[in-house]
Design a protein around this motif. Structure first.
Motif: not given
Length: 173
Positions: A113-131
């Protein structure tokens, strides 16, 4: 009865890509774990629930320079003054959520998975590639979204970047 064990592999796999043999040897020998809250029935020994070459309760800035390099190695084009995003309180909270999910699904496999983290350190969205189990994605994604991150640094300045999570779920007896 099976006991679920979650093993974090993202950084273990990276050790084989290092050109510095001494750093590779140091990294490959160090292992940190989180133990289950309670021992198994009939035992006083608590099982490992997560194993990693990085100390799970340390923030990015508390890691040694060698450990920071392990984290950075998963990111392409990390220059001088660049840092990836990383959970502010270390990986322990995420590992514990993954373990709780694994206790319910009891599946083996890889989680990417990857989490898009903004410049303030907040998660914006999560993408799942394999589970290993699609039903587990929502719980894991929610935990990743609730986590506060140290923002990435691009040329010394906070920037948006993805936090990469790679883990191996295993089931043991």
């Amino acid at each position: 009865m099976h006991h679920a064990i979650f093993v974090a592999l993202s950084t273990i796999l990276l050790a084989s890509h290092w050109s510095n043999a001494a750093a590779q040897e140091t990294v490959s020998q160090e292992r940190f774990s989180i133990r289950d809250e309670y021992p198994r029935t009939g035992s006083h020994i608590k099982d490992d629930i997560a194993i990693s070459p990085l100390p799970p309760y340390k923030s990015y800035h508390e890691l040694t320079p060698e450990q920071q390099e392990i984290v950075k190695a998963r990111y392409e084009q990390m220059g001088e003054g660049d840092e990836p995003p990383y959970p502010e309180k270390g990986m322990a909270g995420i590992y514990k959520v993954l373990y709780e999910v694994q206790k319910r699904i009891l599946k083996e496999g890889i989680l990417d998975m990857e989490v898009e983290v903004d410049p303030e350190g907040n998660a914006q969205n999560v993408t799942v590639f394999r589970t290993p189990e699609a039903l587990a994605n929502e719980a894991i994604a929610m935990a990743l979204m609730r986590t506060k991150y140290k923002p990435a640094l691009c040329k010394g300045q906070p920037c948006s970047q993805k936090f990469l999570l790679h883990a191996m779920f295993t089931v043991g007896k």
